[in-house]
Design an enzyme around this catalytic site. Sequence first.
Site, short mmCIF file in Angstrom:
data_model
loop_
_atom_site.label_atom_id
_atom_site.label_comp_id
_atom_site.label_asym_id
_atom_site.label_seq_id
_atom_site.Cartn_x
_atom_site.Cartn_y
_atom_site.Cartn_z
N CYS A 35 0.78 -1.19 0.00
CA CYS A 35 0.09 -0.15 -0.22
C CYS A 35 0.78 1.14 0.10
CB CYS A 35 -0.81 0.06 1.35
SG CYS A 35 -2.04 -1.11 1.19
N ASP A 37 2.23 2.56 2.56
CA ASP A 37 2.54 3.02 4.02
C ASP A 37 1.91 2.10 5.03
OD1 ASP A 37 -0.19 3.59 3.61
OD2 ASP A 37 0.09 5.71 3.37
N CYS A 61 4.86 8.32 3.60
CA CYS A 61 5.45 9.66 3.12
C CYS A 61 5.53 10.62 4.31
CB CYS A 61 4.52 9.95 2.20
SG CYS A 61 2.67 10.19 2.47
N CYS A 105 -3.51 9.64 5.34
CA CYS A 105 -2.36 9.29 6.45
C CYS A 105 -2.98 9.53 7.85
CB CYS A 105 -1.20 10.31 6.14
SG CYS A 105 -0.49 9.90 4.60
#
Lengths: 276, 392
Positions: A35, A37, A61, A105
């Site tokens: 994925c 992350d 990231c 995120c």
Amino acid sequence: MWEYTDKVKDHFLNPRNVGVIDDADGTGEVGSLACGDALKLTFKLDDNGKINDAKFQTFGCASAIASSSALTEMLKGMTLEEAEKITNDDIAAYLGGLPKEKMHCSVMGRDALEKAIVCYRGEPEKKIEGEIVCECFGVTDLEIERVIKENGLIAIEDVTDYIKAGGGCGNCHEKIQMTLDTIMGKDMSEKKKAVKLTNIQKIKLIEETLEREIKPGLKQDGGNIELVDVDGDRVFVKLLGTCAGCSISQVTLKDYVEKKLREFVAPDLVVEEVKS
Amino acid sequence: MNIIYLDNNATTQVAPEVLEEMLPYFSEFYGNPSSMYNFAGQTAHKLEEARSKVASLLGASSEEIVFTSCGTESDNTAIQTAILSNPDKKHIITTRVEHPAVKNMGEYLSGKGYRVTSVPVDSKGRLDLDYLYKNLSDDTAIVSVMWANNETGVIFPIEEIAQAVKEKGIVFHTDAVQAVGKIPIDVSSTSVDMLSISGHKLHGPKGIGVLYVRKGTKFFPFMIGGHQEGGRRGGTENVASIAGLGKACELAAAHMEEENTRVKALRDRLESELLKRIPNAKINGDTDNRLPNTTSIGFDYVEGESILLMMNELGICASSGSACTSGSLEPSHVLRAMGVPFTAAHGSIRFSLSVYNTEKDIDVVIEKLPPIIQRLREMSPFCEAGNLKLET
């Protein structure tokens, strides 16, 4: 170049609480290498049941690292009941906001926290609930529903930004749209059903729908459509331009034209093609 | 902060000589090259001078050069013109690793009822030529294959492909945006029908491109308008940028040897030192057939955007095949086509050099990048005490 806030930059360049608590009370792991992350969150409670330490490890990231770092800072001093109430929006807000495309995120942070709390309470690990909608990122219908409701999302791109669903091959876009429509109560056919249309009203509404909803899409592909006649619930149309010789014109007719007319005019309409 | 610019496949610095060449055409010589008086004749003359410089870099003749607004316009024009010239043919062939200017054009045409064949690549990014040749048919309107890949720098055997395509009487186009100015190209000795260039990739300005069209190739303009460019591209010429591009091509020819010796040596040193100092790092692409200025390195278990932003703090500019940098969620289509594992694709960084780079630039990256990778790996749940848990 992303427009990250100074706070995001700070938490990315100087992340707080990196690591793993060895004798953690709760551990939550989410994400995967595929994925792009992944986050492992651990926390430790003090004698009063408050979180006195939280640590993270993140692959991802800058905004994923910043969101994880922010979450661990927010958690310290909270009871589990307070921690439970943290939403992805709270994490984003703590950082002064995240770019729209990076909201997933913050969702990852919230998900890891939930898992860690479940882990502490000794509740059985929740199985993936619902049915996988997005195969690329393994996202279920229930997860999509939740993120739409919690964040007031209105478009497929929003859902992708928040939970990644729909960001790969795109095959699930239709299902996501249906979920969005249902939640936004955009089921137009239900509303229309209540009103009994006269023939003239019906023809007018069909023409309006063709103009507004259908023709622009067909014209983009060099095609067009013309209303020939209406008989009860049977709508006779002629396909023009590139649509006329198109091998998938029947699909266009049923999946696109008929669907739109049923949505905006009446649920029982049947579209039939008149060949010139 | 001192900028260390290692992203020359994205865009390049305008050469000072190029800027100097352009400036008078913004101020002093503003005449329309199509006008009749001497004052405008000066700009018309400049236009032709630039055209011949571009032609000379490519081994073409001046009348085969059509100025456009960018590489994308050149690519779009080439494909559209081939299709319009062959209205009965409904098939095009391209590759899985093209730039979006070609790739998305293919997708657009596929929505219009065209059959589009995308030739796959192997793990080193080399084209499956047999697959390409097998798919050539009487229905094929055009074959478009890039000369060199922008992400990995892998060079394709364009002369050979063009020859095979030509033997079947099919139009062949190549997007040579990354190749021109970096490796010697002589179209006259090939069977290439059309070739695209972009000014800003070879130290020219942005907003100018070229489509080479071999004499005798059927052509329909993409931009319909006046008689400019021999009726092949309407719109008043971007004289200043064309002048700049002419100069840039002249400089590229002069720098060709340096590009393939000094710049290549810088790239090689950067690459070998990074691989020596950073464990679990691999080069993406065929190192035997590669542009001299490009390297793409996959660092396992780290994410590209994080690497780029940490390098950004030190003024180092590069790019990544990672998903997060583009706003998409999947790593680059080029790395995926090569089957680069996710572990490495998300952490792939492309360095692309130019003649303006120095040994000092490379020293800085060699010194600063290893601790960045180390630090990010230590932060990752896939590492334990800085050691990778998983071996690839």
